[in-house]
Design an enzyme around this catalytic site. Sequence first.
Site, PDB file in Angstrom:
ATOM      1  N   ARG A 164       4.548  11.356   4.406  1.00  0.00           N
ATOM      2  CA  ARG A 164       4.551  10.164   3.367  1.00  0.00           C
ATOM      3  C   ARG A 164       5.407  10.911   2.065  1.00  0.00           C
ATOM      4  O   ARG A 164       5.714   9.889   1.297  1.00  0.00           O
ATOM      5  CB  ARG A 164       3.238   9.533   3.327  1.00  0.00           C
ATOM      6  N   TYR A 179      -0.343 -14.264   3.324  1.00  0.00           N
ATOM      7  CA  TYR A 179       0.564 -13.172   2.329  1.00  0.00           C
ATOM      8  C   TYR A 179       1.923 -14.168   1.942  1.00  0.00           C
ATOM      9  O   TYR A 179       2.199 -14.006   0.682  1.00  0.00           O
ATOM     10  CB  TYR A 179       0.976 -11.940   3.054  1.00  0.00           C
ATOM     11  N   ASP A 211       3.787  -2.312   9.957  1.00  0.00           N
ATOM     12  CA  ASP A 211       2.958  -3.043   8.926  1.00  0.00           C
ATOM     13  C   ASP A 211       3.048  -4.442   9.727  1.00  0.00           C
ATOM     14  O   ASP A 211       3.997  -4.731  10.018  1.00  0.00           O
ATOM     15  CB  ASP A 211       3.372  -3.011   7.502  1.00  0.00           C
ATOM     16  N   ARG A 243      -5.937   2.105  11.799  1.00  0.00           N
ATOM     17  CA  ARG A 243      -5.221   2.799  10.583  1.00  0.00           C
ATOM     18  C   ARG A 243      -5.354   4.550  10.833  1.00  0.00           C
ATOM     19  O   ARG A 243      -5.626   5.186   9.828  1.00  0.00           O
ATOM     20  CB  ARG A 243      -5.841   2.623   9.137  1.00  0.00           C
ATOM     21  N   ARG A 253      -3.602   7.859   5.299  1.00  0.00           N
ATOM     22  CA  ARG A 253      -3.961   8.476   4.226  1.00  0.00           C
ATOM     23  C   ARG A 253      -4.825   9.808   4.128  1.00  0.00           C
ATOM     24  O   ARG A 253      -4.964  10.607   3.359  1.00  0.00           O
ATOM     25  CB  ARG A 253      -3.924   7.889   2.932  1.00  0.00           C
TER      26      ARG A 253
END
Length: 340
Positions: free
Chosen positions: A36, A147, A72, A23, A27
Amino acid sequence: MNNRFLDACWGKPVDRTPVWLMRQAGRYLPEYMAVRSKCTFLELCKTPELAAEVTIQPIDILGVDAAILFSDILTPVEPMGLKLDFVPGPVFENPVRTMADVEKLRIPNPEEDVPYVLETIKILRRELAGRVPLIGFGGAPFTLACYMVEGKGSKDWATIKRMMYAAPEVYAALMEKVTVMDMEYLNAQIRAGAQAIQIFDTWGGVLSPTDYEKFVLPYTQKLINGLNRENTPVIHFVKGAGTMLETVQKAGGDVMGLDWHVNLGKARDVLGPKVAVQGNLDPTVLYAPKGVIESEVKRVLDENAGRPGHIFNLGHGILPSVPPENAIHMVDCVHRLSQR
């Protein structure tokens, strides 16, 4: 090109230990947040120019030895026929629960169904201009199936475990289909220019070693064996795999990703010299004072004891509230302390 990452994947000696962060485009970086702010997460993943921009940011800011494609793991699942949204975590409106649900799933054509991923890779190879290698990635079949069956994240993954135990034929049919999709997707990334592939099995460690060997390992083996990987190393990261390293090793990856729950040196003793390792600093160490970060980096390097085939990384993704200067300091410590 800075080849030390690829050389370490193949177990070759390097001038200093290569480092990158899971990652690393994320963020915690103000530069990422500026991009973003213009779009949703899915829009960012599906806009090649923006995805390439945020992929390159940490190369410039942190000085890491590899770039990893910004995308992703669930990107290729959506065109199988499941509507994906992020609120903020991933949610599928129509989870897979029955054999009829499995039969409705289609195997996407990556060039037609996720062309933006492949275009991002092509832009990156051009823009990186050989500065560092580019890592492509995907989710392992089991984590993707988690998922798809649960419909979102879970604390206990009870729904997919129920399917495993009570409807094994449905589980097997789903895993076969996901594995074929995954193989097509990752091979398309390699064709587009990805120079290494990381397979994320984030939830593989929620199973017992016996269940992992029975319900997960055959599909991961099939996936890895089906990749066109003659010159493309495969990193296999199973979070929570410290109790079953020898079993996970059977999947056949060139590099085993280690989380922070296992001593890296002891893991290397178990795995032997033919498998490279990646890891494994606890991500929360990056909240510590810089002196502590340096001592923890040294500890991980000392556990490796100078053995070839080590890529420094966190034991999982960097956390969103980590100060960027601490990540920069960690990368600098790895390079400085490991200089041969």
